[in-house]
Design a protein around this motif. Structure first.
Motif, PDB file in Angstrom:
ATOM      1  N   LEU A  41       0.829  -1.209   0.000  1.00  0.00           N
ATOM      2  CA  LEU A  41       0.000   0.000   0.000  1.00  0.00           C
ATOM      3  C   LEU A  41       0.863   1.258   0.000  1.00  0.00           C
ATOM      4  CD1 LEU A  41      -2.832  -1.054   2.466  1.00  0.00           C
ATOM      5  CD2 LEU A  41      -3.013  -0.662   0.006  1.00  0.00           C
ATOM      6  N   ALA A  42       1.953   1.218   0.781  1.00  0.00           N
ATOM      7  CA  ALA A  42       2.840   2.371   0.835  1.00  0.00           C
ATOM      8  C   ALA A  42       3.436   2.631  -0.545  1.00  0.00           C
ATOM      9  CB  ALA A  42       3.947   2.137   1.855  1.00  0.00           C
ATOM     10  N   GLY A  43       3.890   1.565  -1.194  1.00  0.00           N
ATOM     11  CA  GLY A  43       4.477   1.710  -2.516  1.00  0.00           C
ATOM     12  C   GLY A  43       3.473   2.251  -3.505  1.00  0.00           C
TER      13      GLY A  43
ATOM     14  N   ARG B  37       0.312  -3.847  -8.122  1.00  0.00           N
ATOM     15  CA  ARG B  37       1.031  -2.597  -8.336  1.00  0.00           C
ATOM     16  C   ARG B  37       0.844  -2.032  -9.737  1.00  0.00           C
ATOM     17  NH1 ARG B  37       5.122  -1.804  -4.529  1.00  0.00           N
ATOM     18  NH2 ARG B  37       5.316   0.244  -5.457  1.00  0.00           N
TER      19      ARG B  37
ATOM     20  N   MET C 201       1.271  19.565  -1.566  1.00  0.00           N
ATOM     21  CA  MET C 201       2.727  19.540  -1.659  1.00  0.00           C
ATOM     22  C   MET C 201       3.367  20.924  -1.566  1.00  0.00           C
ATOM     23  SD  MET C 201       3.333  16.420  -1.817  1.00  0.00           S
ATOM     24  CE  MET C 201       4.541  15.474  -2.700  1.00  0.00           C
TER      25      MET C 201
ATOM     26  N   SER D 207       0.850   4.140  -2.892  1.00  0.00           N
ATOM     27  CA  SER D 207       0.548   5.561  -2.680  1.00  0.00           C
ATOM     28  C   SER D 207       1.688   6.416  -3.235  1.00  0.00           C
ATOM     29  CB  SER D 207       0.326   5.843  -1.199  1.00  0.00           C
ATOM     30  OG  SER D 207       1.545   5.874  -0.509  1.00  0.00           O
ATOM     31  N   THR D 208       2.915   5.957  -3.070  1.00  0.00           N
ATOM     32  CA  THR D 208       4.046   6.702  -3.630  1.00  0.00           C
ATOM     33  C   THR D 208       3.936   6.773  -5.145  1.00  0.00           C
ATOM     34  OG1 THR D 208       5.366   5.803  -1.842  1.00  0.00           O
ATOM     35  CG2 THR D 208       6.554   6.870  -3.627  1.00  0.00           C
TER      36      THR D 208
ATOM     37  N   GLU E 218       8.041   4.294   3.263  1.00  0.00           N
ATOM     38  CA  GLU E 218       7.743   4.684   1.888  1.00  0.00           C
ATOM     39  C   GLU E 218       6.631   5.733   1.822  1.00  0.00           C
ATOM     40  OE1 GLU E 218       7.859   1.495  -0.862  1.00  0.00           O
ATOM     41  OE2 GLU E 218       7.721   2.865  -2.551  1.00  0.00           O
ATOM     42  N   PHE E 219       5.679   5.668   2.770  1.00  0.00           N
ATOM     43  CA  PHE E 219       4.687   6.743   2.858  1.00  0.00           C
ATOM     44  C   PHE E 219       5.393   8.074   3.069  1.00  0.00           C
ATOM     45  CE2 PHE E 219       1.527   3.456   4.255  1.00  0.00           C
ATOM     46  CZ  PHE E 219       0.608   3.715   3.272  1.00  0.00           C
TER      47      PHE E 219
ATOM     48  N   GLY F 205       8.945  13.414  -2.615  1.00  0.00           N
ATOM     49  CA  GLY F 205       7.898  13.962  -3.467  1.00  0.00           C
ATOM     50  C   GLY F 205       7.902  15.478  -3.453  1.00  0.00           C
TER      51      GLY F 205
ATOM     52  N   LEU G  96      -3.247  18.761  -5.554  1.00  0.00           N
ATOM     53  CA  LEU G  96      -1.884  18.284  -5.333  1.00  0.00           C
ATOM     54  C   LEU G  96      -1.021  19.453  -4.849  1.00  0.00           C
ATOM     55  CD1 LEU G  96      -0.095  15.733  -5.700  1.00  0.00           C
ATOM     56  CD2 LEU G  96       0.558  16.647  -7.921  1.00  0.00           C
TER      57      LEU G  96
ATOM     58  N   MET H 290      10.770  16.933  -5.439  1.00  0.00           N
ATOM     59  CA  MET H 290      10.565  16.979  -6.892  1.00  0.00           C
ATOM     60  C   MET H 290       9.532  18.045  -7.258  1.00  0.00           C
ATOM     61  SD  MET H 290       9.076  14.092  -9.493  1.00  0.00           S
ATOM     62  CE  MET H 290       8.385  14.656 -11.057  1.00  0.00           C
TER      63      MET H 290
ATOM     64  N   ASP I 229       6.570  -0.026   8.878  1.00  0.00           N
ATOM     65  CA  ASP I 229       6.949   0.026   7.467  1.00  0.00           C
ATOM     66  C   ASP I 229       6.537   1.340   6.810  1.00  0.00           C
ATOM     67  OD1 ASP I 229       8.125  -2.498   7.297  1.00  0.00           O
ATOM     68  OD2 ASP I 229       6.163  -3.450   7.232  1.00  0.00           O
ATOM     69  N   GLY I 230       6.429   2.395   7.596  1.00  0.00           N
ATOM     70  CA  GLY I 230       5.882   3.640   7.063  1.00  0.00           C
ATOM     71  C   GLY I 230       6.834   4.456   6.218  1.00  0.00           C
TER      72      GLY I 230
ATOM     73  N   ASN J  24       8.459   8.813   2.404  1.00  0.00           N
ATOM     74  CA  ASN J  24       9.260   9.196   1.247  1.00  0.00           C
ATOM     75  C   ASN J  24       8.436   9.889   0.172  1.00  0.00           C
ATOM     76  OD1 ASN J  24      11.564   8.271   2.337  1.00  0.00           O
ATOM     77  ND2 ASN J  24      11.749   6.444   1.064  1.00  0.00           N
ATOM     78  N   SER J  25       7.171   9.469   0.040  1.00  0.00           N
ATOM     79  CA  SER J  25       6.371  10.098  -1.008  1.00  0.00           C
ATOM     80  C   SER J  25       6.131  11.561  -0.658  1.00  0.00           C
ATOM     81  CB  SER J  25       5.060   9.344  -1.239  1.00  0.00           C
ATOM     82  OG  SER J  25       4.230   9.425  -0.116  1.00  0.00           O
TER      83      SER J  25
ATOM     84  N   VAL K  78       1.306   9.381  -6.075  1.00  0.00           N
ATOM     85  CA  VAL K  78       1.730  10.772  -5.843  1.00  0.00           C
ATOM     86  C   VAL K  78       2.706  11.218  -6.937  1.00  0.00           C
ATOM     87  CG1 VAL K  78       3.021  12.295  -4.313  1.00  0.00           C
ATOM     88  CG2 VAL K  78       1.323  10.737  -3.359  1.00  0.00           C
ATOM     89  N   PHE K  79       3.713  10.384  -7.188  1.00  0.00           N
ATOM     90  CA  PHE K  79       4.679  10.749  -8.222  1.00  0.00           C
ATOM     91  C   PHE K  79       4.034  10.750  -9.605  1.00  0.00           C
ATOM     92  CE2 PHE K  79       7.768  10.345  -4.924  1.00  0.00           C
ATOM     93  CZ  PHE K  79       8.837  11.118  -5.323  1.00  0.00           C
TER      94      PHE K  79
END
Lengths: 271, 267, 329
Positions: A34-36, A129, B206, A38-39, B178-179, B186, B202, B189, B175-176, B181-182, A42-43
């Motif tokens: 899920l984290a991946g 994914r 951001m 959402s990233t 990657e959240f 993010g 957005l 960028m 495991d947060g 990191n976005s 966003v990107f």
């Protein structure tokens, strides 16, 4: 020469199981998935914004109209995890720890076993994914579906080849740990460079002609851009798929050669 | 207070010395950082190979924004990227070890390691900034010069705060990362480009909730004497130090709340 | 005033359990329930119990890592969670499984850093360090990076690290886990001496009965979050864990041995290996081995001490039958 050097006949039954095991292993990490995801979304939104701004009022830029650009972005975001651009370097860790001796000593073909595991992972990521970002794109943006039915077939082949190419590169990088102290650094460099060179960040068609020609002599476009071109029907699918096939075969063969000399090194140094 | 500063100074000093023993590794990783920054630059150049304007801004304007954002982000990366390992610290119980020392937890986490190789990204940002300033048509004043010095520092503080607040999620979700990191990578960028090219919601997230617009976009508008296509007043570009102070306060509060949650649940 | 005082200390955790496919239900787990005890300065206390009994949770509450759900707790006169940093300067904590050293620095440099972190005066630091280096024989590896140390060497470093600021109380969570016998013995000897000469109070959790036997004069047994027994070790041991097991490997299989003062608990390999349970107060191992050797040629012997789990199991049984000799507060 052994009669069945790849263990294909004797142990053919074990590889489908490895595919299944690869699928299952990844399905255990739901939070990470899920984290991946959402990233990726966003990107993806940012890349859409950037590309649409480039296209602006013009009908198309470098062959992309708005719908093709959006399709390119969401398909690409879906492919990051699916072709495993930035992960899958566990073997290098096993080389460093010495556990690789166990892996190579097993009565299977290690490259094939790893590939099988990676295909299982691919299957899982295809569902978790790939589909969601693409669905997001379809729902909220103008999406360009293939006009020809045959494109779906070509795209399936192309996607599978992209995974093979990605696997081939990662396998070589993994095994480089046998010789290089700094294989980790090499992997970092691959990680930061592969996205742009494969056509994830912006379409490779945005680059000047000369750079594009150089890139086409590398396997990078085979990771993404080729498949993305096939899907948006940018010319005939044959050159793209041919490019991927060529690199998949070359990389897998190179992996085989490198593996053999790694095995030799292991025997000589006793692991 | 003085002894706390001294303790941190000693810890940071030892972390820097420890890196000297891995010179090859350091060099390779530094290269990776420089390449990462360089490729972002290549992306911008490739974009402008296909267009002359992005949201009404030319190549040199965007390079100025990219330089400001990346220099600030690079400094933040250097200062706080240890937070990337927070989930791991919690999972392995190493965070508990930090709790039985007479220092604050955030400072200890940040100084677990100081990776100078991350200077690579800041260096690319700095070089781009210098280039953009040399080609930009700016009528200099003392105030603008001051802004030029302050903006990247405020940017570093803003991005660091974003990092702290975002990574606090690891206290709930190991495991947060990657959240987080976005939000962190993010917003780096996002704010390397003119923010008016992105969709409104957005941008709200951001550029304003995560106050990245005050790192590059608004200071750049002031330096270039451009009006905001989004219609917001020009003096916003001068407020980045204030935004930095506010962001620090919010991040500190979020961190304290998160650590309190952790110590209240032990999860 | 007691060095540690806990009254009705309580800690619950909220877990989310999956119910059905998507729903999750919260439910509360009690990790520590109304635990009360007081430890005076200079005591050596073993805090034991099976895995999941609530040992670590208690230790975390005593050291200020975890906030209690309820109850009263003071350590060195401070409320641990509220005054974590102050408390950290007064107690030493050793986690057997978590290092507080810097893995890429030489041991000596880690100690130097801790001096700054704990604000120890230079002279006091040097004195304590010298003493630890001498007693724990750390001279040969003081300049070795921590990552290259053996576990035994590293644990000596960990204990030193916890003592450099001169704490009155040393809390050790599984300090001997994974250590070889020699390292265990050395560490125990050092800790015993620390207590005898400096009067440092020791509180340790462990699964190793020998740790307790050589170090602790008092035992607090905890199970399912509650204090099961609390009292002097000598008494507990005499009452509860007197039985040891002699495992004999014989040259050839024989029928189960019938010997006075011992009973056969288990027979392996048709009788060529037998487990004899005997009471340490009534019979010595040597006497029993002699008796066995008279019946059949002995190939090998070993003596098994009762596991901590057995002691606790016995405690449970005794409590059920209301024969528990010690105070259960």
């Amino acid at each position: 020469m052994r009669a069945d050097p790849w263990g294909l006949i004797n142990r053919a039954h074990c590889y489908p199981r490895l595919v299944l095991a690869g699928f299952r292993r990844y399905s255990a990490y739901r939070a990470a998935m899920l984290a991946g995801l959402s990233t990726n979304v966003v990107f993806g939104l940012m890349r859409v914004g950037l590309l649409l701004a480039v296209i602006g009022e013009r009908p198309r830029v470098a062959g992309y109209d708005a719908a093709a650009a959006v399709t390119y972005v969401w398909l690409g975001q879906g492919m990051i995890a699916t072709v495993s651009m930035w992960s899958g370097f566990h073997v290098a860790e096993r080389v460093r720890s010495g556990d690789i001796a166990i892996d190579l000593g097993r009565p299977w073909d290690f490259q094939l076993a790893e590939l099988a595991g990676d295909l299982g992972r691919f299957g899982y990521h295809l569902v978790t994914r790939m589909v969601p970002p693409v669905a997001f794109g379809v729902l909220f943006f103008p999406f360009r579906w293939p006009q020809r039915l045959s494109t779906w077939g070509w795209f399936a082949v192309s996607l599978l080849l992209a995974v093979m190419v990605s696997f081939g590169i990662r396998y070589l990088l993994n095994l480089s740990a046998f010789w290089l102290v700094e294989s980790r650094g090499l992997i970092s460099i691959y990680g930061v460079a592969s996205g742009l060179l494969a056509g994830l960040v912006i379409p490779l068609h945005f680059f000047p002609e000369g750079i594009r020609t150089i890139l086409w002599w590398t396997p990078f476009p085979a990771l993404m851009q080729d498949s993305l071109d096939v899907f948006v029907e940018r010319g005939s699918p044959l050159p793209a798929v041919g490019h991927q096939l060529l690199w998949a075969v070359l990389l897998l063969l190179a992996g085989r050669l490198v593996q053999r000399s790694a095995e030799r090194k292991l025997v000589v140094q006793g692991g | 207070m003085a002894s706390t500063v001294r303790a941190y100074r000693r810890v940071i000093g030892s972390r820097l010395r420890a890196q000297a023993t891995y010179r090859l590794s350091f060099t390779v990783e530094l290269c990776a950082q420089v390449i990462a920054g360089g490729l972002e630059l290549v992306t911008i150049l490739a974009v402008f190979h296909n267009t002359t304007s992005l949201g009404g801004f030319g190549r040199n304007d965007v390079l100025l924004m990219y330089g400001l954002a990346t220099f600030g982000f690079g400094l933040a990366d250097l200062a706080v990227s240890q937070l990337n390992h927070l989930g791991e610290l919690i999972r392995t119980g190493k965070f508990d070890v930090l709790l039985v020392r007479p220092l604050g937890t955030l400072g200890q986490v940040l100084t677990l390691d100081v990776q100078l190789r991350r200077l690579g990204r800041a260096a690319i940002g700095f070089a781009t900034l210098l280039f953009a300033l040399s080609v930009a048509d700016i009528s200099w004043s003392m105030a603008k010069l001051a802004l030029l010095v302050v903006a990247p520092l405020a940017g570093a503080v803003i991005f660091s705060s974003v990092w702290v607040a975002a990574c606090s999620i690891c206290f709930w979700l190991v495991d947060g990362r990657e959240f987080a990191n976005s939000v962190t990578y993010g917003s780096s960028m996002f704010n390397s480009y003119p923010i008016n090219i992105f969709s409104a919601w957005l941008r709200r997230l951001m550029a304003f909730v995560v106050p990245g617009a005050f790192v590059a976009y608004y200071p750049a508008l002031v330096l270039l004497e451009r009006t905001d296509p989004l219609g917001l007043p020009g003096w916003l570009g001068w407020t980045s130090p204030l935004v930095a102070v506010a962001a620090t306060a919010v991040a500190g509060g979020v961190w304290r709340f998160a650590v309190r949650h952790y110590r209240g649940t032990g999860s | 005033m007691s060095l540690i005082e806990a009254r009705d200390l309580r800690r619950t955790f909220t877990l989310r359990r999956k119910v059905g496919r998507f729903r999750r239900q919260r439910h509360e787990v009690v990790a520590v329930e109304d635990v009360s005890f007081a430890i005076e300065a200079g005591e050596t206390v073993g805090y034991v119990g099976p895995n999941g009994a609530g040992k670590s949770t208690t230790i975390k509450m005593l050291t200020g890592i975890l906030v209690p759900t309820g109850g009263f707790v003071r350590v060195c006169g401070l409320e641990p969670a509220a005054r974590r940093r102050e408390l950290a300067g007064r107690i030493g904590v050793v986690f057997g499984q978590r290092s507080q050293l810097w893995w890429d620095l030489p041991l000596l440099e880690s100690f130097d850093l801790l001096r700054d972190i704990f604000r120890v005066p230079r002279a006091a630091h040097a004195d304590r360090l010298d003493e630890c280096v001498e007693l724990l024989e750390m001279g040969p590896f003081l300049h070795t990076p921590v990552r290259q140390l053996s576990l035994g060497q590293r644990m000596r470093g960990e204990v030193t690290a916890a003592l450099l600021h001169g704490p009155r109380l040393l809390v050790l969570d599984e300090p001997t886990i994974g250590l070889d016998l020699e390292s265990k013995v050395r560490l125990r000897r050092f800790l015993a001496r620390l207590n005898a000469e400096r009067g440092t109070t020791l509180l340790l959790t462990t699964h190793d009965l020998d740790d307790i036997e050589t170090l602790c004069r008092r035992l607090v047994v905890i199970d399912h979050g509650r204090v099961l027994a609390d009292g002097p070790l000598a008494g507990l041991r005499a009452e509860v864990a007197r039985e040891r097991t002699l495992v004999v490997d014989l040259e050839r299989p024989v029928p189960p041995l019938e010997l006075p003062g011992a009973r056969v608990a288990h027979v392996e390999n048709d009788g060529s290996r037998q487990h004899l349970v005997f009471d340490r107060e009534r019979l010595t191992a040597a006497a029993l081995i002699t008796a066995v050797a008279e019946r059949a040629p002995v190939h090998d012997v070993s003596v098994l001490e009762p596991e901590i789990a057995d002691v606790i199991r016995r405690l449970y049984e005794l409590r059920e039958s209301r024969a528990l000799p010690v105070v259960d507060r």
